[in-house]
Design a protein around this motif. Structure first.
Motif, PDB file in Angstrom:
ATOM      1  N   LEU A   6       0.854  -1.184   0.000  1.00  0.00           N
ATOM      2  CA  LEU A   6       0.000   0.000   0.000  1.00  0.00           C
ATOM      3  C   LEU A   6       0.890   1.234   0.000  1.00  0.00           C
ATOM      4  O   LEU A   6       1.608   1.494   0.971  1.00  0.00           O
ATOM      5  CB  LEU A   6      -0.908  -0.012   1.240  1.00  0.00           C
ATOM      6  N   THR A  11       4.708   5.230   3.224  1.00  0.00           N
ATOM      7  CA  THR A  11       3.650   4.738   4.129  1.00  0.00           C
ATOM      8  C   THR A  11       4.281   3.865   5.225  1.00  0.00           C
ATOM      9  O   THR A  11       5.405   3.361   5.084  1.00  0.00           O
ATOM     10  CB  THR A  11       2.617   3.869   3.390  1.00  0.00           C
ATOM     11  N   PHE A  12       3.521   3.652   6.281  1.00  0.00           N
ATOM     12  CA  PHE A  12       3.960   2.690   7.293  1.00  0.00           C
ATOM     13  C   PHE A  12       4.099   1.305   6.657  1.00  0.00           C
ATOM     14  O   PHE A  12       4.980   0.528   7.016  1.00  0.00           O
ATOM     15  CB  PHE A  12       2.955   2.645   8.451  1.00  0.00           C
ATOM     16  N   THR A  13       3.205   1.005   5.719  1.00  0.00           N
ATOM     17  CA  THR A  13       3.252  -0.295   5.052  1.00  0.00           C
ATOM     18  C   THR A  13       4.549  -0.447   4.258  1.00  0.00           C
ATOM     19  O   THR A  13       5.129  -1.536   4.191  1.00  0.00           O
ATOM     20  CB  THR A  13       2.026  -0.465   4.128  1.00  0.00           C
ATOM     21  N   PRO A  50      -1.487  -3.695   5.960  1.00  0.00           N
ATOM     22  CA  PRO A  50      -1.780  -3.592   7.391  1.00  0.00           C
ATOM     23  C   PRO A  50      -2.958  -4.488   7.760  1.00  0.00           C
ATOM     24  O   PRO A  50      -3.909  -4.596   6.986  1.00  0.00           O
ATOM     25  CB  PRO A  50      -2.152  -2.109   7.568  1.00  0.00           C
ATOM     26  N   ASN A  53      -4.586  -2.603  14.228  1.00  0.00           N
ATOM     27  CA  ASN A  53      -3.918  -1.546  14.981  1.00  0.00           C
ATOM     28  C   ASN A  53      -4.390  -1.620  16.429  1.00  0.00           C
ATOM     29  O   ASN A  53      -5.569  -1.868  16.685  1.00  0.00           O
ATOM     30  CB  ASN A  53      -4.266  -0.193  14.340  1.00  0.00           C
ATOM     31  N   VAL A  59      -8.045  -3.575  10.073  1.00  0.00           N
ATOM     32  CA  VAL A  59      -8.064  -2.805   8.828  1.00  0.00           C
ATOM     33  C   VAL A  59      -8.977  -3.577   7.862  1.00  0.00           C
ATOM     34  O   VAL A  59      -8.576  -4.568   7.244  1.00  0.00           O
ATOM     35  CB  VAL A  59      -6.632  -2.648   8.272  1.00  0.00           C
ATOM     36  N   ILE A  82       3.734   2.961  15.854  1.00  0.00           N
ATOM     37  CA  ILE A  82       3.153   3.941  14.918  1.00  0.00           C
ATOM     38  C   ILE A  82       3.142   5.322  15.579  1.00  0.00           C
ATOM     39  O   ILE A  82       2.621   5.487  16.693  1.00  0.00           O
ATOM     40  CB  ILE A  82       1.698   3.537  14.571  1.00  0.00           C
ATOM     41  N   HIS A 101      -5.047   9.005   6.172  1.00  0.00           N
ATOM     42  CA  HIS A 101      -5.748   7.710   6.148  1.00  0.00           C
ATOM     43  C   HIS A 101      -6.737   7.685   7.326  1.00  0.00           C
ATOM     44  O   HIS A 101      -6.428   8.224   8.396  1.00  0.00           O
ATOM     45  CB  HIS A 101      -4.683   6.616   6.300  1.00  0.00           C
ATOM     46  N   HIS A 103      -7.431   5.501   9.507  1.00  0.00           N
ATOM     47  CA  HIS A 103      -6.833   4.979  10.746  1.00  0.00           C
ATOM     48  C   HIS A 103      -5.930   6.017  11.409  1.00  0.00           C
ATOM     49  O   HIS A 103      -5.809   6.059  12.633  1.00  0.00           O
ATOM     50  CB  HIS A 103      -6.022   3.711  10.460  1.00  0.00           C
ATOM     51  N   GLN A 107      -6.419   7.929  15.119  1.00  0.00           N
ATOM     52  CA  GLN A 107      -5.388   7.812  16.162  1.00  0.00           C
ATOM     53  C   GLN A 107      -4.855   9.165  16.625  1.00  0.00           C
ATOM     54  O   GLN A 107      -3.998   9.226  17.515  1.00  0.00           O
ATOM     55  CB  GLN A 107      -4.212   6.965  15.645  1.00  0.00           C
ATOM     56  N   SER A 124      -3.932   6.726   1.867  1.00  0.00           N
ATOM     57  CA  SER A 124      -2.882   6.318   2.805  1.00  0.00           C
ATOM     58  C   SER A 124      -2.288   7.593   3.400  1.00  0.00           C
ATOM     59  O   SER A 124      -2.560   8.701   2.920  1.00  0.00           O
ATOM     60  CB  SER A 124      -1.783   5.509   2.106  1.00  0.00           C
ATOM     61  N   THR A 125      -1.452   7.408   4.426  1.00  0.00           N
ATOM     62  CA  THR A 125      -0.831   8.594   5.049  1.00  0.00           C
ATOM     63  C   THR A 125       0.094   9.283   4.055  1.00  0.00           C
ATOM     64  O   THR A 125       0.105  10.510   3.946  1.00  0.00           O
ATOM     65  CB  THR A 125      -0.026   8.175   6.293  1.00  0.00           C
ATOM     66  N   THR A 165       0.848  -1.168  14.822  1.00  0.00           N
ATOM     67  CA  THR A 165       0.074  -1.775  13.740  1.00  0.00           C
ATOM     68  C   THR A 165       0.792  -3.042  13.295  1.00  0.00           C
ATOM     69  O   THR A 165       2.026  -3.075  13.216  1.00  0.00           O
ATOM     70  CB  THR A 165      -0.088  -0.804  12.552  1.00  0.00           C
ATOM     71  N   PHE A 167       1.401  -5.799  10.305  1.00  0.00           N
ATOM     72  CA  PHE A 167       1.393  -5.897   8.845  1.00  0.00           C
ATOM     73  C   PHE A 167       1.615  -7.356   8.441  1.00  0.00           C
ATOM     74  O   PHE A 167       2.419  -8.060   9.061  1.00  0.00           O
ATOM     75  CB  PHE A 167       2.502  -5.031   8.247  1.00  0.00           C
TER      76      PHE A 167
HETATM   77  O1  LIG Z   1      -1.306   4.887   5.367  1.00  0.00           O
HETATM   78  C1  LIG Z   1      -0.328   4.241   5.761  1.00  0.00           C
HETATM   79  O2  LIG Z   1       0.790   4.746   5.960  1.00  0.00           O
HETATM   80  C2  LIG Z   1      -0.508   2.824   5.999  1.00  0.00           C
HETATM   81  O3  LIG Z   1       0.450   2.103   5.905  1.00  0.00           O
HETATM   82  C3  LIG Z   1      -1.883   2.325   6.395  1.00  0.00           C
HETATM   83  C4  LIG Z   1      -2.144   2.368   7.899  1.00  0.00           C
HETATM   84  C5  LIG Z   1      -3.438   1.552   8.231  1.00  0.00           C
HETATM   85  O4  LIG Z   1      -4.082   0.998   7.377  1.00  0.00           O
HETATM   86  O5  LIG Z   1      -3.772   1.490   9.434  1.00  0.00           O
HETATM   87  C6  LIG Z   1      -1.017   1.730   8.616  1.00  0.00           C
HETATM   88  C7  LIG Z   1      -0.641   2.129   9.864  1.00  0.00           C
HETATM   89  C8  LIG Z   1      -1.270   3.280  10.574  1.00  0.00           C
HETATM   90  O6  LIG Z   1      -2.085   2.742  11.605  1.00  0.00           O
HETATM   91  C9  LIG Z   1      -2.094   4.112   9.661  1.00  0.00           C
HETATM   92  C10 LIG Z   1      -2.388   3.728   8.391  1.00  0.00           C
END
Ligand SMILES: O=C(O)C(=O)C[C@]1(C(=O)O)C=C[C@@H](O)C=C1
Length: 273
Positions: A6, A11-13, A50, A53, A59, A82, A101, A103, A107, A124-125, A165, A167
């Protein structure tokens, strides 16, 4: 070896993908279903998405995409801390909206409320941070500031400083189902019919075998209105034979079980720093 995640970059992913498979050639996609489609078609060997969380729960797009692809399974997972920074493309322009995003927005509620700003959802973020217009504030991983040439408005704006989170690394190969130590198993249970007592009978299999359920999610079966798949987040120690025995018991109670793969129960992290 191609790995779909993603995206876009940052992204965190993306971070999870680089940690799980540093040797892979990362290929950003826009949605969970696109990542799994790439693996199903052979265009990618792996996908990273993901799953859940510790603050905002599962998710849903990832779970729905996994349910729609019985030929794929989770072969590894990673849990990452995160934290979100708030960014602007132009500090001279007064902020009018916070974008990220769903999520991420969930948060960082306290900080967003303190700004008194409305929110807008992004895919996504990093997509939010990449596409910011003047006056928009994006919430994302710290790395997005440098990646997208943004100024930092505030650092670590999350409500909960100990958020995680998980993955999943997904591939077309099926690992033998087992779990040991602090690992867990994600199981999809499809009841034959929506009848009184079905969930109690299906969950009784876990109780009799001393398997703990750490989360339960229901998702509609798109082809059969009114029918739901139960997603069981289980933790315990199973061998492949144990799982086959559980599958047979579930079948006897009117449920067909599929192991989606091995995961880490998030409560296992509670004692870790
Ligand atoms: O948008 C991102 O950076 C992601 O990787 C997705 C995502 C999610 O789906 O929860 C991953 C971790 C964080 O909790 C926020 C967003």
């Amino acid at each position: 070896m191609r790995l779909a995640y993603l995206g876009p970059s940052g992204t965190f992913t993306h971070q999870a993908a680089a940690t799980l498979r540093p040797d892979a050639d990362g290929s950003p996609v826009d949605a969970a279903s696109d990542a799994l489609a790439a693996v199903a078609s052979g265009a990618a060997s792996y996908a990273v998405l993901p799953i859940d969380n510790s603050v905002n729960g599962v998710v849903v797009p990832t779970l729905d995409a996994l349910l729609a692809r019985p030929e794929l399974s989770i072969v590894d997972s990673i849990v990452l801390p995160i934290s979100f920074d708030a960014f602007t493309p132009d500090p001279a322009v007064a902020p009018t909206v916070v974008v990220s995003h769903p999520h991420a927005l969930a948060q960082c509620r306290a900080w967003i409320e303190a700004q008194g700003l409305p929110t807008r959802e992004a895919a996504s973020t990093a997509a939010a941070c990449r596409d910011l217009a003047p006056g928009e504030v994006g919430l994302g991983p710290r790395i997005c500031g440098g990646l997208y040439g943004l100024a930092t408005v505030a650092a670590a704006v999350e409500d909960n400083a100990r958020a995680y989170t998980q993955f999943a690394l997904v591939s077309a190969s099926r690992l033998p189902v087992r779990a040991d130590g602090d690992e867990g198993l994600l199981v999809a249970l499809l009841p034959e019919a929506n009848v009184p007592g079905i969930l109690r009978r299906l969950l009784g299999v876990l109780e009799r075998r001393g398997v703990n359920m750490t989360n339960l999610v229901t998702r509609p079966v798109p082809e059969t209105p009114g029918l739901f798949t139960f997603l069981l987040f289980c933790s315990g120690t199973f061998t492949a034979d144990d799982f086959e025995a559980m599958r047979a018991e579930w079948a006897a109670h009117g449920g067909s079980a599929r192991a989606l793969g091995r995961i880490t129960p998030l409560h296992e992290l509670a004692g870790r720093s």
